[in-house]
Design an enzyme around this catalytic site. Structure first.
Site, short mmCIF file in Angstrom:
data_model
loop_
_atom_site.label_atom_id
_atom_site.label_comp_id
_atom_site.label_asym_id
_atom_site.label_seq_id
_atom_site.Cartn_x
_atom_site.Cartn_y
_atom_site.Cartn_z
N CYS A 225 0.72 -1.27 -0.02
CA CYS A 225 -0.01 -0.05 0.02
C CYS A 225 0.66 1.31 0.06
CB CYS A 225 -0.94 0.04 1.37
SG CYS A 225 -2.14 -1.26 1.45
N HIS B 113 -0.44 6.43 3.07
CA HIS B 113 -0.47 5.18 3.82
C HIS B 113 -1.23 5.22 5.49
CE1 HIS B 113 0.36 1.06 4.85
NE2 HIS B 113 0.88 1.06 5.96
#
Length: 490
Positions: free
Chosen positions: A73, A132
């Site tokens: 991610c 994130h």
């Protein structure tokens, strides 16, 4: 003034008035979706229910072969936001934005494309998971008190409604009762069918917040960038019961690549640590002990339900965009931050550089291009989005990147010449996708280090045929080395 002079005067007044008007730059609505692989109706999945994303696809361009640079991610988001290929090991980490961008003084070079838009007069708003971190710079079990803001120069507003979960990380791993994976010490299932409405999980609150914010942004004179980051279908696969009810487990097909690929080293794979940390899961699938077909169908159903839940939230935002009269001047981009292996090669997760982990959806609707290409079959990368957005907004790139503007691919009337290769990086390896092949080289001691998959004959990457085709390997190795930006010794 006689009648004819009056008519001429009014005509000239109107003409000069029109000439003097400056068309408002296009707004941008960017939808970031976590762990979304191209299992959508518009990508050919006939089981999944994704009517709102499919409708967006019908109004814009679907990129059939879009690849992320890193299958995790934070690093994938670092790459798309900066438009750069990773050139250091730190850029492959979920901490990339935290360590390499945030906490720095403002530079002449913008920290992200959002920062660049803000410098050029856009009012920028972000909510949910864009980088994130959701609330700031802290880990899963750390306090958010005093946390520094992620991407501090990109936002005019960074907002989030954590609801009953209290903060962003709790919401990210949240269950319908307000608990979360951390507070329950991982004594949770990797899925949940909640008897709740859409607001019973965080993404429903995010959609409502986005709808509210669009009403405010519609009243502003300046153009806006609205970034909305949805959590689902990231683990845990949680969603309201009504989305589970869309599916019958017996109708859901399992993977066409159920085994470890032939002629590889298992160092190219992992043992499903992300899934198996949910300690109440009925099974703990590994490379040696794969999930049963029944459990695989259950997990796929849970994933599909989470996709349908996110699709419904996307629909609320797109409907509000039209209701506010903004759709005709708003670029809409929907992007999945990487793929996800749903039992493919016995893997449950991302974190590999196989096709299923690095291919993700990309849909772009550009109202200033009246004749868009409905389905783009050229190979493109996430790093191409930055220069594409700049061109669509009639802005110059602030610095040179390896990314290329895809506007020529979006526009039916433009030349479609395009060099087709996309690079992805992970597990001490580089992989390059070209029209027929995926070629991967690992910089490790474990052999074999070279993998070649022929997508014409083996679209599910079940057989590494590198040893059988040395001339193809030699040719593709030269292309791969062009993407070795300094991560590994050549």
């Amino acid at each position: 003034m006689n009648f004819f002079k009056l008519i001429l005067y009014l005509f000239l007044l109107q003409t000069f008035s029109v000439i003097g008007q400056t068309k408002k730059p296009p707004n941008v609505l960017f939808l970031f979706v976590d762990d979304l692989r191209p299992d959508l109706g518009c990508y050919g999945n006939e089981i999944i229910k994704s009517p709102n994303i499919d409708q967006l696809a019908s109004e814009g361009s679907v990129f059939l072969k879009h690849y992320v640079q890193v299958p995790t991610c934070g690093a994938s988001r670092y790459s798309i936001l900066t438009g750069q290929l990773p050139s250091a090991k730190g850029e492959l980490s979920n901490q990339a934005i935290r360590e390499l961008i945030s906490g720095q003084p403002e530079q002449a070079k913008p920290e992200t494309f959002i920062h660049q838009l803000r410098r050029k007069g856009y009012y920028t708003v972000g909510m949910g998971k864009i980088g994130h971190y959701i609330d700031g710079l802290y880990g899963y079990n750390e306090s958010s008190e005093g946390a520094k803001r992620e991407l501090p120069y990109s936002w005019d507003e960074k907002v989030f409604n954590a609801g009953k979960w209290g903060n962003g990380w709790n919401a990210f791993f949240g269950y319908a009762d307000g608990s979360n994976r951390q507070s329950r010490n991982k004594q949770v299932k990797p899925y949940e069918k909640g008897d709740v409405g859409d607001e019973g999980y965080p993404d429903g609150l995010t959609a409502n917040l986005a709808v509210e914010k669009l009403g405010e942004l519609a009243k502003k004179e300046q153009p806006f960038f609205l970034g909305v980051g949805f959590f689902k279908p990231h683990l845990p696969f949680t969603s309201p019961k009504k989305y589970w009810d869309l599916y019958d487990e017996s109708d859901i097909e399992t993977t066409k690549s159920p085994n470890i690929p032939e002629n590889i080293n298992v160092a190219s794979l992992h043992n499903n640590g992300e899934l198996n940390q949910y300690l109440l899961g009925e099974e703990k699938p590994t490379l040696d002990n794969p999930a049963s077909e029944e459990y695989a169908q259950k997990l796929r159903r849970a994933y599909y339900a989470a996709v349908s839940y996110t699709d419904a939230q996307v629909g609320k935002i797109l409907n509000e965009l039209k209701k506010q009269g903004l759709a005709e001047n708003t670029i809409v981009i929907l992007w999945g931050d990487h793929g996800w292996q749903l039992g493919d090669h016995r893997e449950w997760g991302k974190h590999t550089i196989f096709e299923k982990a690095v291919r993700s959806p990309l849909i772009i609707k550009a109202p200033n291009l009246p004749d868009q290409t409905p389905r783009v079959d050229k190979i493109v990368s996430s790093i191409d989005i930055y220069p594409t957005l700049m061109e669509l907004c009639d802005l110059e790139m602030p610095y040179k990147t390896a990314g290329r503007s895809m506007v020529r691919l979006l526009d039916k009337n433009r030349n479609k010449d395009w060099q087709q290769n996309a690079y992805s990086y992970y597990k001490d390896g580089i992989s390059v996708r070209v029209p027929r092949y995926r070629y991967t080289k690992y910089f490790r001691t474990d052999k074999p280090r070279i993998e070649l998959y022929d997508h014409k004959n083996d679209p599910y990457e079940n057989d590494n045929v590198a040893e059988e085709h040395p001339q193809i390997v030699k040719k593709l190795d030269k292309i791969l080395e062009m993407g070795n930006t300094g991560l590994y010794e050549k």
